[in-house]
Design a protein around this motif. Sequence first.
Motif, PDB file in Angstrom:
ATOM      1  N   GLY A 111      23.729  66.366  42.919  1.00 25.67           N
ATOM      2  CA  GLY A 111      23.780  66.442  41.465  1.00 25.67           C
ATOM      3  C   GLY A 111      22.683  67.285  40.844  1.00 25.67           C
ATOM      4  N   THR A 143      21.883  61.152  48.415  1.00 22.79           N
ATOM      5  CA  THR A 143      22.938  62.169  48.480  1.00 22.79           C
ATOM      6  C   THR A 143      23.314  62.632  47.076  1.00 22.79           C
ATOM      7  OG1 THR A 143      23.821  60.595  50.057  1.00 22.79           O
ATOM      8  CG2 THR A 143      25.018  62.662  49.801  1.00 22.79           C
ATOM      9  N   SER A 144      23.439  61.672  46.162  1.00 26.14           N
ATOM     10  CA  SER A 144      23.826  62.026  44.795  1.00 26.14           C
ATOM     11  C   SER A 144      22.767  62.892  44.140  1.00 26.14           C
ATOM     12  CB  SER A 144      24.024  60.765  43.949  1.00 26.14           C
ATOM     13  OG  SER A 144      25.013  59.963  44.511  1.00 26.14           O
ATOM     14  N   PHE A 148      26.858  62.294  34.818  1.00 22.42           N
ATOM     15  CA  PHE A 148      25.882  61.850  35.827  1.00 22.42           C
ATOM     16  C   PHE A 148      25.304  60.469  35.501  1.00 22.42           C
ATOM     17  CE2 PHE A 148      24.710  66.279  37.656  1.00 22.42           C
ATOM     18  CZ  PHE A 148      25.688  66.132  38.615  1.00 22.42           C
ATOM     19  N   ARG A 204      18.980  50.346  43.647  1.00 23.65           N
ATOM     20  CA  ARG A 204      19.782  51.301  42.859  1.00 23.65           C
ATOM     21  C   ARG A 204      20.625  50.557  41.824  1.00 23.65           C
ATOM     22  NH1 ARG A 204      20.931  53.804  47.931  1.00 23.65           N
ATOM     23  NH2 ARG A 204      23.148  53.383  47.757  1.00 23.65           N
ATOM     24  N   PRO A 212      14.707  66.670  36.994  1.00 20.22           N
ATOM     25  CA  PRO A 212      16.089  66.209  36.844  1.00 20.22           C
ATOM     26  C   PRO A 212      16.493  65.244  37.966  1.00 20.22           C
ATOM     27  CG  PRO A 212      15.979  68.560  36.453  1.00 20.22           C
ATOM     28  CD  PRO A 212      14.625  68.144  36.966  1.00 20.22           C
ATOM     29  N   GLN A 250      25.691  55.043  30.939  1.00 19.99           N
ATOM     30  CA  GLN A 250      25.196  54.313  32.099  1.00 19.99           C
ATOM     31  C   GLN A 250      25.363  52.797  32.005  1.00 19.99           C
ATOM     32  OE1 GLN A 250      21.118  55.616  32.715  1.00 19.99           O
ATOM     33  NE2 GLN A 250      20.846  54.009  34.227  1.00 19.99           N
ATOM     34  N   ARG A 284      18.329  49.729  39.045  1.00 19.93           N
ATOM     35  CA  ARG A 284      18.012  50.943  38.279  1.00 19.93           C
ATOM     36  C   ARG A 284      19.177  51.395  37.417  1.00 19.93           C
ATOM     37  NH1 ARG A 284      15.463  54.426  43.119  1.00 19.93           N
ATOM     38  NH2 ARG A 284      13.319  53.701  43.054  1.00 19.93           N
ATOM     39  N   ASN A 308      14.718  66.229  31.337  1.00 15.77           N
ATOM     40  CA  ASN A 308      15.113  66.086  32.741  1.00 15.77           C
ATOM     41  C   ASN A 308      16.623  66.142  32.971  1.00 15.77           C
ATOM     42  OD1 ASN A 308      12.411  65.642  32.712  1.00 15.77           O
ATOM     43  ND2 ASN A 308      12.447  63.885  34.075  1.00 15.77           N
ATOM     44  N   VAL A 346      14.475  63.202  39.584  1.00  9.83           N
ATOM     45  CA  VAL A 346      13.837  61.900  39.310  1.00  9.83           C
ATOM     46  C   VAL A 346      14.655  61.134  38.272  1.00  9.83           C
ATOM     47  CG1 VAL A 346      11.811  60.785  38.309  1.00  9.83           C
ATOM     48  CG2 VAL A 346      11.512  62.634  39.943  1.00  9.83           C
ATOM     49  N   ALA A 347      15.156  61.865  37.265  1.00  8.79           N
ATOM     50  CA  ALA A 347      15.957  61.206  36.227  1.00  8.79           C
ATOM     51  C   ALA A 347      17.191  60.561  36.835  1.00  8.79           C
ATOM     52  CB  ALA A 347      16.362  62.207  35.144  1.00  8.79           C
ATOM     53  N   LEU A 348      17.865  61.277  37.744  1.00  9.00           N
ATOM     54  CA  LEU A 348      19.064  60.716  38.366  1.00  9.00           C
ATOM     55  C   LEU A 348      18.691  59.527  39.261  1.00  9.00           C
ATOM     56  CD1 LEU A 348      21.211  63.852  39.291  1.00  9.00           C
ATOM     57  CD2 LEU A 348      21.149  62.538  37.176  1.00  9.00           C
ATOM     58  N   LYS A 349      17.578  59.672  39.985  1.00  7.42           N
ATOM     59  CA  LYS A 349      17.115  58.582  40.849  1.00  7.42           C
ATOM     60  C   LYS A 349      16.803  57.345  40.006  1.00  7.42           C
ATOM     61  CE  LYS A 349      13.773  57.676  44.490  1.00  7.42           C
ATOM     62  NZ  LYS A 349      12.471  58.045  45.039  1.00  7.42           N
ATOM     63  N   ALA A 350      16.162  57.579  38.851  1.00  6.16           N
ATOM     64  CA  ALA A 350      15.787  56.464  37.983  1.00  6.16           C
ATOM     65  C   ALA A 350      17.011  55.748  37.427  1.00  6.16           C
ATOM     66  CB  ALA A 350      14.914  56.968  36.841  1.00  6.16           C
ATOM     67  N   SER A 351      18.161  56.436  37.395  1.00  3.47           N
ATOM     68  CA  SER A 351      19.359  55.782  36.876  1.00  3.47           C
ATOM     69  C   SER A 351      20.167  55.168  38.014  1.00  3.47           C
ATOM     70  CB  SER A 351      20.204  56.763  36.065  1.00  3.47           C
ATOM     71  OG  SER A 351      20.820  57.690  36.929  1.00  3.47           O
ATOM     72  N   GLY A 352      19.590  55.133  39.209  1.00  2.00           N
ATOM     73  CA  GLY A 352      20.237  54.422  40.310  1.00  2.00           C
ATOM     74  C   GLY A 352      20.999  55.308  41.282  1.00  2.00           C
ATOM     75  N   ALA A 353      20.844  56.636  41.164  1.00  2.00           N
ATOM     76  CA  ALA A 353      21.585  57.526  42.056  1.00  2.00           C
ATOM     77  C   ALA A 353      21.020  57.469  43.476  1.00  2.00           C
ATOM     78  CB  ALA A 353      21.511  58.960  41.544  1.00  2.00           C
ATOM     79  N   SER A 354      21.908  57.596  44.462  1.00  2.64           N
ATOM     80  CA  SER A 354      21.461  57.599  45.854  1.00  2.64           C
ATOM     81  C   SER A 354      20.878  58.966  46.197  1.00  2.64           C
ATOM     82  CB  SER A 354      22.643  57.301  46.769  1.00  2.64           C
ATOM     83  OG  SER A 354      23.572  58.355  46.679  1.00  2.64           O
TER      84      SER A 354
END
Lengths: 263, 267
Positions: free
Chosen positions: B189, B184-185, A103, A76, B172, A163, A79, A90, B174-182
Amino acid sequence: MDVVINGVGKTYPDGTEVLRNVDLTIGSGEGVVLLGANGCGKSTLLRCMLGLETLSQGTISLGGQSVSQLKGRQLRQLRSQIGSVFQQFNLVGNLSVFQNVLFGRLGNDGLLRSLNLTCSQENRERAMYCLDRVGLAQFAAKRTDSLSGGQQQRVAIARMLMQDVRIVFADEPVASLDPKAGREVMDLLFEVVHEHKLTVVCVLHQLELANEYAQRLVGLKAGRVVLDLPPNKASKAELAALYDREIDSAELLNGTEGACYAN
Amino acid sequence: MQTETQPETSSPKRFQSPSVFAWVILIVFLAFFLQGLGSADISVMRLVKGSQNLGQFFASAIPPSTSRLDVIAKAMLETMNMAIVGVTFGVILSLPIALLCARNTSPHFLVRVVMINLVATLRTIPDLIWALIFVVAVGLGPLAGILAIIMDTIGFCARFFAERIEEINPKPGVALKASGASRTSVIAGAVLPECFPSFVATSLYSVEKAVRSAVVLGLVGAGGIGVELTSAMNLFRYKEALTIILVVLIVVILVEQVSKAVRARIM
């Protein structure tokens, strides 16, 4: 942040071989455009680089860290340094534009410090700055799905700015936009990239945009790298082979209005 | 014009005899139906007598009595309280259960199977039976009713919440996951915000359902207006019984209208 892709292969459980022995080295600050017909493995390669897919063979390292060996918090953390721009933007449609930009901090600061209700004043100010940078400060309180496609893609760029990224992966960022909005988004994206001296890997289907914005063109076909040239050096025959079709010379000209799309 | 040529395959028959399976189902159904009709002992005599009795009931119930309206209103309030408190806890508990049930948010295949079956069990057991069980456990009164409504709400809401979660647009997230979100987030989110309007609509529908079932739960002693209704009927105080029925009717219609208006706004 540099990228080293070494002998990467990806086969899905159903036996589809998407990537075959891909070798590619991208230097820090380099701007690469990935070309290729639908289904040639471009998006899969980006997903592999993000660690969203497990590799069947080979290694990918970003800034010296091997993506496939990282797990949990470390993955993470890596990423959080990668900004992604997607074809469909997205964004979370029924939340405010402001919240979507906030976010961008999820990877670095966690959930509570990324929610509008509980985040720090510093993050709030920064989110407004990022929105202002993409020219959408006045839309901060609006619902994201009420914006046009071009505006939504700019919100996605603002989220990426929020970010603190070192590299940008853009997967057909303008494929669902009209030519004018697409050009605005490309201009903004590459301005941001140059301001922050970011590495960028961008999948494009528009050859004239590719020639204009790329420092280097990489062509994928059937999961292999078949083309690796500076822009405008690729011959019509080479591009035709990439897409299995004839290439019109108008498509290769820089800045042609009403550009022909490769798909 | 081309000359008409007959295709090699002939047209389907006008009528095709149902399969053996369909015949078996039909015969079993008919057998149950006829046996049921027989055992209910239906005769013209009984129907005539029944409508006479019904007429007598209404004749002695009209006009409805207002002498105990205060007690009835209080009992109705208790019924509403049971419904609201039960649904609130039910919805709060449904949320994590739904996340464990949904294919895209469940942490493990086994957890998912266990939770889906748990929810199915809660749903299969009728609310009246839950009320009977809880009356044994915690005694007569609204607490038993509240617990029964919680069980019923989880059986309903957790299932529909989970179905909604499985329908989300994954992009959406996947986008958050790709930016490093856990994990839970991503859920907080991207998943929950998208599902929120649907969750609210389902919860409101559940309030309607709970108000209706809270009325009935009193019949087995689990608090609320049902207790008043049984005693009025048992003591042949039909005027009072009619008042209770009318109060229930008005409240249920009101709740349904409010809930419908709110749902129309958010969906």
